[in-house]
Design an enzyme around this catalytic site. Structure first.
Site: not given
Ligand code: TRP
Ligand code: ZN
Length: 866
Positions: A272-275, A309, A331
């Site tokens: 979905g997305a990455m922080e 995020e 998470e």
């Molecule tokens: N840490 C991210 C979140 O929950 C998710 C995530 C973990 C992710 N591994 C990833 C996103 C690999 C993309 C690809 O917000």
């Molecule tokens: Zn997360």
């Protein structure tokens, strides 16, 4: 290159155990990266390394290095001889090191050959990174673990024409020309961070800017980077970001800590997305939206993920995880935070029902299946397989229970304490729970058992009415079924919000009881709990108000009692849940060919439709048919074809029973921004009515597919896709023509097409061979293969369906193993299928197992096949 390396099983097939955690021998204080971005990208790294206190002076330095073409390695400016290096599959040791030294490396990586979308890879007009969990060591050799925190300084250079934009974490401290058409930018992140939060982006993107003034009066620049042409699609995400920033200040006193907050939308993204600190990278599907191109559900998902995020900036980034077993520390907590935010801005009742619906459809099946694992797992082979509904959603439920037990104020205090004590460090789940315990004075250690025990507890409730003694006795008992590798379960602390209704539907106060921790709240701590309520009449208990714990309630309510709860109770979740129970009973009866049990359900739905709650979104939830993934869980073994037939009969019966009000709702065309609730009801009405074989309703649905509002248009198309009518063919073709140049909308068309009732295995092959299908794009892959396996039960559950799906996974495994493993779940459920489906599916999984190249997919298949 990526493919060859993975053909041989490597040392990565080993199990990593939580109990094996050891602090690192070496720490990295600072890293300077110099990245020359091109088709062949050169990465030079300079690490300031220090042996940790207490570490053995002889200890070698371990550097993770995955599929890296290492060209140089120096310690304090001197090349390291091969004799001091010991190579392993996913990294190497360097021996005979001083206490402090500077380590420099030089590598070549090829973003365009990176199909795994981990590390540095190409997505449309840009190159971008994904480093969680172990992508950074695909960019440069490093101690790739979350408890090594370093200050990053990053110099990026590239051809200006091809890559006018050069972004990394933190602040841009310098930029300029390099000659020969090259330019550069230097970025510095003032906060030490683990490498999984590193990000860089190079490309030709448009930017949409806004700003936010913090409560402290600091101005934050907000920047969204999107493909040219999509500038008009970020309003909603930008607004959600500003609201999330305000909310975290108001709720927890947390204000943003850098001068710039950047969000980049990527078309090719595994999740979905990455922080990443200061530089979030998002799946474009969770950024770009307008009422013409995205549904209301997508708008709400964007709100939630943008907030998620953003909230990670504290819960995840400022305080990170000591090791990946602690993943739920960031998470579960951050999902809880984004859920609370969504409840505040979108409405608590409807949000809570959506949360539970999702938990029951995704997490309960996981907890009852072959890959069941605790929220804090004990072992893994591939950590990417543990970014699950259990770690995220069940983890959030545990945090919610803690919040319930100590109250809003102590929770706020506890979270602030956790963040200040552990600021700038890597923490554990115990650290978090302890901070809440200290702030509240409540001993929360019993709750740690929730993190260690897999499986969904079953809570049974029995009642006895003693007229003579004037006493209503309620007896609760809990039991958690065995899960793989965990035969014996302990009782867990269960916060139980409970209401007792008298004959008139009025609440009766709970009696004094040692387990009572609030007006309507009991804390069950042992196997059983008995509650005697003095009363001159039998009382109707409504257990688990607001879904106060992630458990399955087993009760002996009769149909009339469920109806009373559905109609009289004020707690929206409890009403919805009573209806779900009635729906499940009706379905079970239809599976036995018994149509009579439908009557109380239909009657109750009619009463609700005749006298609906004010919130139309809630009405739509109450009247909706149950999710098949949850319904499926009600059976120890399923005949999938019968299952589908029974559900279709049930929906048709509901459609007929509600035909009057549904027809009224279906006629409307609510297109205002504020009319999401009305739209939900209109779409629901179309979804039922098309099942009644009448040309007029199908023609109406076809007309609605032409609506400019995407919720209505896609809702109508989805409704029609349950039928095999000419209206569907016409609507689908015209929808495709209208949207073929918009990838995100086209994804939706692919998803509806793959899940359509008449899309059989041959038709699915057609979609996979479609000129717009793209094996490299995860969104498109999920839209076609994922929707088919999850939603198209009638055709997936055939011998040919399983075989084709396994073939898709095999091919995908060769390019993007992370995605292949995540998508494999539908193929792992054979233990719950009747013959011959069980044998067919097991056979398909076993055959796939022999061809699997990645640890990722192997770990999933083995869990089911062993
Ligand atoms: N840490 C991210 C979140 O929950 C998710 C995530 C973990 C992710 N591994 C990833 C996103 C690999 C993309 C690809 O917000
Ligand atoms: Zn997360």
């Amino acid at each position: 290159m990526a493919d060859e390396a993975r053909q041989v099983p490597t040392a990565t097939d080993t199990r990593i155990l939580r109990s094996d955690y050891r602090p690192p021998d070496y720490d990295i204080d600072a890293i300077e990266l110099d990245v020359r971005i091109d088709t062949e990208t050169e990465v030079r790294a300079r690490l300031q390394v220090r042996r940790c206190e207490g570490a053995d002076p002889e200890a070698p330095l371990w550097l993770d290095a995955r599929e890296l073409d290492l060209r140089a390695l120096e310690v304090d400016g001197e090349a390291v001889s091969e004799a001091r290096i010991r190579h392993e599959a996913e990294g190497f040791y360097v021996e005979q090191l001083p206490e402090r030294f500077e380590l420099t490396t030089r590598c070549i990586i090829k973003p365009e050959a990176n199909t795994a979308l981990e590390g540095f890879y190409a997505s449309g007009p840009m190159y971008c990174t994904q480093c969680e969990a172990h992508g950074f060591s695909r960019i440069t050799p490093y101690i790739d673990r979350p408890d090594v925190l370093a200050r990053f300084r990053v110099r990026l250079s590239a051809e200006r024409v091809r890559f006018p934009l050069l972004l990394a974490n933190g602040d841009c401290v310098e930029r300029g020309e390099e000659g020969e058409g090259l330019h550069f930018a230097v970025w510095e992140d003032p906060f030490a961070k683990p490498c999984y939060l590193f990000a860089m982006v190079a490309g030709d993107l448009a930017v949409v800017r806004d700003s936010y003034r913090t409560s402290e009066g600091r101005d934050i620049a907000l920047e969204f980077y999107v493909d040219h042409g999509n500038e008009g699609l970020v309003d909603h995400a930008m607004g959600a970001l500003k609201r999330a920033m305000r909310w975290d200040e108001e709720t927890f006193g947390l204000a943003y800590d850098l001068d710039t907050y950047m969000v980049v939308a990527a078309r090719a993204f595994n999740m979905g997305a990455m922080e990443n600190k200061g530089l979030n990278i998002f799946n474009s599907a969770l950024v770009l939206a307008s009422p013409e191109t995205a549904t209301d559900a997508t708008f709400d998902a964007i709100t939630a993920v943008i907030a998620h995020e953003y909230f990670h900036n504290y819960t995840g980034n400022r305080v990170t995880c000591r090791d990946w077993f602690q993943l739920s520390l960031k998470e579960g907590l951050t999902v809880f935070r984004d859920q609370r935010f969504s409840e505040d801005v979108l409405g608590a009742e409807v949000q809570r029902i959506d949360q539970v619906r999702m938990l029951r459809a995704m997490q309960f099946p996981e907890d009852a299946g072959p890959t069941a694992h605790p929220v804090r797992p004990e072992a893994y082979k591939e950590v990417n397989n543990f970014y699950t509904a259990t770690v995220y959603e069940k983890g959030a439920e545990i945090v919610r229970m803690l919040h319930t037990c100590i109250g809003e104020e102590a929770f706020r205090e506890g979270l602030r304490r956790y963040l200040s004590v552990h600021d700038g460090t890597a923490a554990t789940i115990e650290d978090f729970v302890n901070a809440l315990a200290e702030a509240s004075g409540v001993d929360l250690t019993p709750f740690l058992a929730w993190y260690g025990q897999a499986g969904t507890p079953r809570l049974s409730l029995t009642r006895e009415w003693d007229a003579e003694a004037g006493c209503m006795r309620l007896r609760f008992s809990q039991h958690t079924p065995a899960t793989p590798g965990q035969a014996n379960k302990k009782p867990l602390p269960i916060p139980l919000r409970l209401r007792l209704l008298d004959g008139a539907g009025e609440p009766v106060a709970l009696p004094e009881h040692p387990a009572r921790i609030g007006e309507d709240m009991l804390l069950m701590e042992a196997d059983t709990l008995t509650l005697d309520v003095p009363s001159d009449q039998p009382l109707l208990p409504v257990p688990l108000l607001g879904f106060s714990a992630p458990v399955i309630v087993e009760s002996d309510f009769n149909a009339l009692e469920l109806q009373r709860i559905a109609v009289q109770e004020r707690d929206a979740f409890a009403r919805w849940d009573a209806l779900q129970q009635m729906q499940a009973r009706a379905h079970a009866a239809l599976m036995r060919d018994d149509g009579t049990v439908l009557e109380p359900l239909l009657n109750t739905l009619q009463r609700i439709a005749a006298n609906p709650p004010e919130d139309e979104a809630l009405t739509a939830q109450l009247l909706a048919a149950p999710r098949s993934a949850w319904l499926w869980e009600q059976y120890p073994r399923v005949d999938p074809q019968r299952f589908v037939e029974a559900l279709e009969q049930q929906k048709l019966a509901i459609a007929r029973a509600l035909c009057g009000p549904l027809s009224v709702w279906a006629q409307r065309q609510p297109v205002g921004d504020e009319q999401a609730g009305e739209r939900a009801l209109t779409v629901l009405a179309l979804d039922y009515l098309v099942l009644i074989d009448a040309d007029s309703t199908r023609a109406l649905a076809r007309q609605r597919t032409e609506a400019t509002n995407m919720t209505l248009s896609l809702g109508a198309l989805t409704a029609l896709s349950q039928t095999h009518s000419s209206d569907l063919a016409v609507a689908s073709a015209s929808f495709y023509e209208r949207w073929r140049s918009q990838p995100l909308v086209l994804d939706r068309w692919f998803a509806v097409s793959a899940a359509a009732r008449h899309t059989d295995v041959e038709a699915l092959r057609g979609l996979l061979a479609h000129e717009d299908f793209d094996w490299q794009n995860p969104n498109r892959m999920r839209a076609v293969a994922g929707s088919f396996a999850r939603e198209n039960l009638a055709h997936f559950h055939t011998e040919a369906g399983y075989t084709l799906f396994a073939e898709v996974l095999e091919r995908l495994d060769g390019s993007n193993p992370q995605l292949a493993a995540r998508m494999s779940r539908p193929l792992l459920g054979f233990a719950r299928l009747e013959a011959p489906w069980a044998d067919w599916q097991r056979e398909a999984a076993a055959t796939l197992r022999t061809k699997t190249r990645s640890v990722h997919l192997r770990e999933m298949l083995d869990a089911a096949l062993d």
